[in-house]
Design a protein around this motif. Structure first.
Motif, PDB file in Angstrom:
ATOM      1  N   GLY A  97      54.290  11.487  50.935  1.00  0.00           N
ATOM      2  CA  GLY A  97      55.548  10.993  50.390  1.00  0.00           C
ATOM      3  C   GLY A  97      55.325   9.961  49.306  1.00  0.00           C
ATOM      4  O   GLY A  97      54.298   9.274  49.297  1.00  0.00           O
ATOM      5  N   MET A 112      58.613  14.362  48.752  1.00  0.00           N
ATOM      6  CA  MET A 112      57.883  14.525  50.013  1.00  0.00           C
ATOM      7  C   MET A 112      57.248  15.911  50.042  1.00  0.00           C
ATOM      8  O   MET A 112      57.805  16.868  49.498  1.00  0.00           O
ATOM      9  N   THR A 138      59.699  18.545  48.355  1.00  0.00           N
ATOM     10  CA  THR A 138      61.126  18.221  48.332  1.00  0.00           C
ATOM     11  C   THR A 138      61.341  16.981  47.471  1.00  0.00           C
ATOM     12  O   THR A 138      60.800  15.921  47.772  1.00  0.00           O
ATOM     13  N   LEU A 145      70.705   8.738  53.353  1.00  0.00           N
ATOM     14  CA  LEU A 145      70.173   9.126  54.659  1.00  0.00           C
ATOM     15  C   LEU A 145      71.199   8.899  55.763  1.00  0.00           C
ATOM     16  O   LEU A 145      71.867   7.870  55.802  1.00  0.00           O
ATOM     17  N   LEU A 177      69.313  14.215  54.878  1.00  0.00           N
ATOM     18  CA  LEU A 177      69.256  13.610  53.547  1.00  0.00           C
ATOM     19  C   LEU A 177      70.173  14.396  52.609  1.00  0.00           C
ATOM     20  O   LEU A 177      70.127  15.622  52.577  1.00  0.00           O
ATOM     21  N   ASN A 195      58.418  14.418  59.681  1.00  0.00           N
ATOM     22  CA  ASN A 195      59.075  14.538  58.381  1.00  0.00           C
ATOM     23  C   ASN A 195      60.285  13.601  58.276  1.00  0.00           C
ATOM     24  O   ASN A 195      60.569  13.066  57.204  1.00  0.00           O
ATOM     25  N   ALA A 199      60.767  10.523  55.516  1.00  0.00           N
ATOM     26  CA  ALA A 199      62.022  10.271  54.800  1.00  0.00           C
ATOM     27  C   ALA A 199      62.484   8.822  54.976  1.00  0.00           C
ATOM     28  O   ALA A 199      62.859   8.154  54.002  1.00  0.00           O
ATOM     29  N   GLN A 200      62.420   8.294  56.198  1.00  0.00           N
ATOM     30  CA  GLN A 200      62.858   6.916  56.452  1.00  0.00           C
ATOM     31  C   GLN A 200      61.950   5.913  55.733  1.00  0.00           C
ATOM     32  O   GLN A 200      62.416   4.915  55.193  1.00  0.00           O
ATOM     33  N   GLU A 202      60.198   6.501  52.919  1.00  0.00           N
ATOM     34  CA  GLU A 202      60.441   6.557  51.471  1.00  0.00           C
ATOM     35  C   GLU A 202      61.795   5.944  51.107  1.00  0.00           C
ATOM     36  O   GLU A 202      61.917   5.266  50.084  1.00  0.00           O
TER      37      GLU A 202
END
Ligand SMILES: [Zn+2]
Length: 241
Positions: A97, A112, A138, A145, A177, A195, A199-200, A202
């Motif tokens: 990421g 990511m 992605t 989020l 997201l 994954n 996300a959290q 980034e």
């Protein structure tokens, strides 16, 4: 190249809602006046963002609230160039990421990718225990989020902007997201397990937060501490690739 950088500078300056900063770094306080003065006379200016390396903790860009990409710039060549550079750096350093502030750009963009090959590099137990799974490349511009499972999972986490360390962090099990893809088209993605963690992590970068702000501090670890012992301290961590 210079023209492109100037355009980027204008873009960031004019749309960051009062948080604007120049893309070039400011003169460090530790730098001598003489050196600073000499710099004024050199034609070759210092390295400018978007960088080909990861910015490191202490860089103010990692502590800023990143600005939204203005809707009219979503599919602009400037944003495309930043996204391309993010993907290049993400893959060059073989990580999962990246957020735009990590290449020195204070804009709300993340990328990511969890490649199949990573599985071979990890013990199967780790892969399973951390609920890892493949994730195709992605890119999300102006992502938002939403937590979809408030179950928290605690696992070790690292960051290329805090090179050489890791620490255990609790993250939500599942998230959604919403944002725009690299073509500027509205998109949505649901993520779980590792994954969702990526996300959290980034998303935190876009709000000037690092995992070290959230980690269980007693688990903070130098990732090469064992090598430091076996090699009598002769270990180096490169910041380039
Ligand atoms: Zn990070």
């Amino acid at each position: 190249m210079l023209l492109r950088q100037l355009k980027l500078l204008k873009l960031v300056k004019s749309h960051s809602h009062g948080h604007f900063r120049y893309l070039s770094s400011t003169t460090p306080a530790c730098q001598s006046f003489k050196k600073w003065y000499q710099q004024l006379w050199t034609t070759e200016r210092t390295n400018l963002p978007p960088y080909g390396h990861f910015t490191q903790v202490g860089d103010p860009v990692l502590r800023q609230q990143a600005a939204l990409v203005p809707p009219e710039h979503l599919d602009s060549p400037e944003i495309k160039a930043i996204v391309e550079q993010m993907i290049k750096v993400l893959r060059k350093y073989n990580c999962v990421g990246i957020a735009a502030p990590q290449i020195g750009v204070s804009l709300r963009i993340i990328a990511m990718e969890f490649k199949k090959e990573i599985r071979k590099e990890l013990p199967e137990f780790t892969y399973q225990a951390r609920l890892m799974s493949e994730l195709p490349l992605t890119v999300l511009i102006n992502p938002e989020l939403t937590v979809t499972s408030y179950v928290k999972l605690k696992h070790p986490e690292g960051c290329m902007s805090v090179r050489g360390y890791s620490g255990e962090v609790e993250r939500y099990e599942a998230v959604n997201l919403n944002g725009h893809d690299r073509l500027g088209v509205k998109t949505q993605i649901s993520l779980t397990g590792w994954n969702a963690r990526i996300a959290q992590h980034e998303m935190d970068h876009l709000d000037g937060k690092l995992y070290t702000d959230r980690m269980d501090r007693s688990t903070f670890t130098c990732t090469c501490w064992e090598a430091v012992n076996t090699k009598s301290g002769r270990v180096e961590i490169p910041f380039y690739k």
